[in-house]
Write an enzyme that holds these catalytic residues in place. Structure first.
Site, PDB file in Angstrom:
ATOM      1  N   ARG A  77      59.836  30.376  85.577  1.00 51.62           N
ATOM      2  CA  ARG A  77      58.750  31.210  84.957  1.00 51.62           C
ATOM      3  C   ARG A  77      57.559  30.984  85.642  1.00 51.62           C
ATOM      4  NH1 ARG A  77      62.081  28.935  80.603  1.00 51.62           N
ATOM      5  NH2 ARG A  77      63.260  30.749  79.693  1.00 51.62           N
ATOM      6  N   GLY A 105      56.075  48.507  79.398  1.00 49.55           N
ATOM      7  CA  GLY A 105      57.155  48.213  80.286  1.00 49.55           C
ATOM      8  C   GLY A 105      58.290  48.677  79.945  1.00 49.55           C
ATOM      9  N   ARG A 144      62.461  36.843  86.315  1.00 47.71           N
ATOM     10  CA  ARG A 144      63.036  36.005  86.974  1.00 47.71           C
ATOM     11  C   ARG A 144      64.152  36.347  87.937  1.00 47.71           C
ATOM     12  NH1 ARG A 144      63.986  30.101  84.411  1.00 47.71           N
ATOM     13  NH2 ARG A 144      64.501  31.418  82.436  1.00 47.71           N
ATOM     14  N   VAL A 150      63.903  44.704  79.164  1.00 52.22           N
ATOM     15  CA  VAL A 150      63.439  44.191  77.768  1.00 52.22           C
ATOM     16  C   VAL A 150      62.788  44.998  77.061  1.00 52.22           C
ATOM     17  CG1 VAL A 150      62.275  42.493  76.575  1.00 52.22           C
ATOM     18  CG2 VAL A 150      63.099  41.706  78.625  1.00 52.22           C
ATOM     19  N   GLY A 151      61.873  45.963  77.684  1.00 51.67           N
ATOM     20  CA  GLY A 151      61.021  46.925  77.047  1.00 51.67           C
ATOM     21  C   GLY A 151      62.152  47.991  76.486  1.00 51.67           C
ATOM     22  N   ASN A 192      52.046  38.366  87.673  1.00 48.26           N
ATOM     23  CA  ASN A 192      52.050  38.812  86.229  1.00 48.26           C
ATOM     24  C   ASN A 192      50.429  38.901  85.457  1.00 48.26           C
ATOM     25  OD1 ASN A 192      54.520  39.586  86.283  1.00 48.26           O
ATOM     26  ND2 ASN A 192      55.550  38.171  85.208  1.00 48.26           N
ATOM     27  N   ARG A 212      69.228  31.162  70.257  1.00 47.53           N
ATOM     28  CA  ARG A 212      69.877  30.638  71.231  1.00 47.53           C
ATOM     29  C   ARG A 212      70.410  29.088  70.433  1.00 47.53           C
ATOM     30  NH1 ARG A 212      66.280  32.027  76.640  1.00 47.53           N
ATOM     31  NH2 ARG A 212      67.369  33.952  76.846  1.00 47.53           N
TER      32      ARG A 212
HETATM   33  P1  A3D Z   1      62.038  44.671  84.432  1.00 47.72           P
HETATM   34  O1  A3D Z   1      63.380  45.081  84.120  1.00 47.72           O
HETATM   35  O2  A3D Z   1      61.543  44.082  85.904  1.00 47.72           O
HETATM   36  O3  A3D Z   1      60.883  45.270  83.617  1.00 47.72           O
HETATM   37  C1  A3D Z   1      59.296  45.474  83.786  1.00 47.72           C
HETATM   38  C2  A3D Z   1      58.627  46.506  83.819  1.00 47.72           C
HETATM   39  O4  A3D Z   1      57.487  46.337  83.857  1.00 47.72           O
HETATM   40  C3  A3D Z   1      59.319  47.554  84.954  1.00 47.72           C
HETATM   41  O5  A3D Z   1      59.966  48.807  84.595  1.00 47.72           O
HETATM   42  C4  A3D Z   1      58.009  47.609  85.684  1.00 47.72           C
HETATM   43  O6  A3D Z   1      57.944  49.069  86.016  1.00 47.72           O
HETATM   44  C5  A3D Z   1      57.121  47.712  84.683  1.00 47.72           C
HETATM   45  N1  A3D Z   1      55.483  47.299  85.030  1.00 47.72           N
HETATM   46  C6  A3D Z   1      55.263  46.577  86.062  1.00 47.72           C
HETATM   47  N2  A3D Z   1      53.730  46.630  86.057  1.00 47.72           N
HETATM   48  C7  A3D Z   1      53.144  47.486  85.092  1.00 47.72           C
HETATM   49  C8  A3D Z   1      52.113  48.010  84.643  1.00 47.72           C
HETATM   50  N3  A3D Z   1      51.030  47.409  85.207  1.00 47.72           N
HETATM   51  N4  A3D Z   1      52.114  48.729  83.397  1.00 47.72           N
HETATM   52  C9  A3D Z   1      53.135  49.099  83.116  1.00 47.72           C
HETATM   53  N5  A3D Z   1      54.461  48.537  83.330  1.00 47.72           N
HETATM   54  C10 A3D Z   1      54.619  47.798  84.244  1.00 47.72           C
HETATM   55  O7  A3D Z   1      61.682  43.103  83.585  1.00 47.72           O
HETATM   56  P2  A3D Z   1      62.287  42.764  81.945  1.00 47.72           P
HETATM   57  O8  A3D Z   1      62.122  43.725  81.079  1.00 47.72           O
HETATM   58  O9  A3D Z   1      63.729  41.773  82.213  1.00 47.72           O
HETATM   59  O10 A3D Z   1      61.461  41.424  81.845  1.00 47.72           O
HETATM   60  C11 A3D Z   1      59.882  41.841  81.504  1.00 47.72           C
HETATM   61  C12 A3D Z   1      59.191  40.434  81.357  1.00 47.72           C
HETATM   62  O11 A3D Z   1      59.564  39.763  80.144  1.00 47.72           O
HETATM   63  C13 A3D Z   1      59.265  39.425  82.639  1.00 47.72           C
HETATM   64  O12 A3D Z   1      57.902  38.780  82.941  1.00 47.72           O
HETATM   65  C14 A3D Z   1      60.091  38.535  82.038  1.00 47.72           C
HETATM   66  O13 A3D Z   1      60.115  37.228  82.819  1.00 47.72           O
HETATM   67  C15 A3D Z   1      59.791  38.525  80.530  1.00 47.72           C
HETATM   68  N6  A3D Z   1      60.783  37.966  79.574  1.00 47.72           N
HETATM   69  C16 A3D Z   1      60.409  36.787  78.610  1.00 47.72           C
HETATM   70  C17 A3D Z   1      61.354  36.513  77.745  1.00 47.72           C
HETATM   71  C18 A3D Z   1      60.631  35.301  76.806  1.00 47.72           C
HETATM   72  O14 A3D Z   1      61.602  34.656  76.000  1.00 47.72           O
HETATM   73  C19 A3D Z   1      59.284  35.083  76.739  1.00 47.72           C
HETATM   74  C20 A3D Z   1      62.556  36.519  77.767  1.00 47.72           C
HETATM   75  C21 A3D Z   1      63.169  37.733  78.647  1.00 47.72           C
HETATM   76  C22 A3D Z   1      61.988  38.273  79.442  1.00 47.72           C
END
Ligand code: A3D
Length: 316
Positions: A96, A16, A90, A20-21, A103, A159
């Site tokens: 969530r 991803g 979100r 976050v990634g 997901n 936090r």
């Molecule tokens: P976002 O910026 O949308 O990035 C998600 C990435 O996942 C996108 O680039 C997509 O293209 C990619 N993706 C989708 N499907 C696939 C797949 N099958 N294989 C590989 N990549 C794929 O989201 P984000 O980076 O902000 O958040 C990512 C996740 O982390 C979300 O579910 C958030 O809710 C979660 N998150 C969790 C926390 C915790 O504290 C647990 C905190 C922040 C975000």
């Protein structure tokens, strides 16, 4: 006798390349936690572009490893740690749990690919709703429980610590505090154990002040979503995941709250829940169990119920 140094090259993959990634990859470069950092996404070109951009920071940071952007899981082969951030985030008004159905599908797909190439990796799951997604990864991978762990408590505790430090106008790194339980409204920021340089916060802050801090911690993610409108927190979540990956890659034995699979600890069975764990080269090496006060145990039970509801919705 001189200690033998483990010189084997370390590999971190991040699935991803979203908010976050990308933040995790940046922090991993800043901290030089692996010799190779792989960023993978399904969106054509996205991980390649981000990895190339990051590679061009290496002279400035002094990072001398490889940074790879890819959409091919073969490039993640033999990873030591894999951080999973793939999936939807979100938007305002969403909980969530609203992310669950979509997901689960993504996480299943991702896990099936990962295990083909890195059967010995420790998997750090970030995708929400985290306590159900980490369970999904555990079931689909078939990995032993110590190799699968969820990131939430490190972030929630950061936090909590930041808000305590702000209220007391002290250095955030001098605040010790622990958030246990589900990553959601029922999370449990432990007040009794929060301290500043060893002094309990209950001696320094009023009941109302503490209540405000606890509430703000519990809704810390939603507060950011409300501001951003188009996504959720990414910088602190990325660093929290890297903190965990670092402890595993460097065998640091850090004690951090993570979602670990419980088999009787704290009287809880068969779910992943935020508890203090020791993270080392084998992943979750130990869960630090301690007696909870009756009100804490009761609050934790609410977390268990919330997680069980999420897990049953995964259909696993
Ligand atoms: P976002 O910026 O949308 O990035 C998600 C990435 O996942 C996108 O680039 C997509 O293209 C990619 N993706 C989708 N499907 C696939 C797949 N099958 N294989 C590989 N990549 C794929 O989201 P984000 O980076 O902000 O958040 C990512 C996740 O982390 C979300 O579910 C958030 O809710 C979660 N998150 C969790 C926390 C915790 O504290 C647990 C905190 C922040 C975000």
């Amino acid at each position: 006798m001189a200690m033998k140094k483990n010189n084997r090259k370390k590999k971190l993959s991040i699935i991803g390349a979203g908010a976050v990634g990308t933040a995790a990859a940046q922090w991993a470069v800043c901290r030089s936690i692996a010799d190779t950092i792989v960023l993978l996404d399904v969106v054509a070109g996205l991980p390649h572009g981000k990895a190339l951009d990051l590679f061009q920071t290496s002279p400035l940071y002094g990072y001398a490893g490889n940074i790879v952007g890819t959409d091919d899981y073969a490039d993640t082969a033999q990873s030591d740690v894999i951080i999973i951030t793939a999936g939807l985030a979100r938007k305002p008004g969403m909980s969530r749990d609203d992310l669950l159905e979509k997901n689960v599908r993504i996480i299943r797909e991702v896990t099936e690919e990962i295990v083909k190439y890195s059967p010995d990796a420790c998997l750090v799951v970030v995708t929400n709703p985290i306590d159900a997604m980490v369970y999904t990864v555990f079931k689909v991978s078939g990995f032993p429980k110590h190799q699968v762990v969820g990131m939430a408590g490190v972030l929630d505790s950061a936090r909590y610590r930041a808000f305590i430090a702000q209220a007391l106008a002290v250095a955030p790194s001098d605040v010790t505090a622990l958030v246990m339980g589900v990553h959601g409204d029922h999370m449990l920021p432990l007040v009794r154990l929060a301290s500043v340089g060893g002094v309990p916060i209950e001696e320094l802050l009023s009941k109302d002040e503490i209540e405000n801090i606890v509430g703000r911690t519990q809704h810390g993610g939603a507060e950011i979503v409300q501001h951003l409108k188009t996504g959720s927190a990414f910088s602190a979540p990325g660093l929290a995941a890297v903190e965990m990956a670092q402890s595993i890659l460097k065998d640091e034995k850090r004690v951090v709250p993570c979602a670990a699979y419980l088999e009787g600890e704290f009287g809880i069975n068969g779910v992943f829940l935020g508890v203090p764990v020791v993270l080392g080269k084998n992943g979750v090496e130990r869960i630090l169990e301690f007696p909870l006060a009756p009100d804490e145990q009761e609050a934790l039970q609410k977390s268990v119920e919330a997680v069980k509801k999420q897990v049953s919705a995964t259909g696993l």
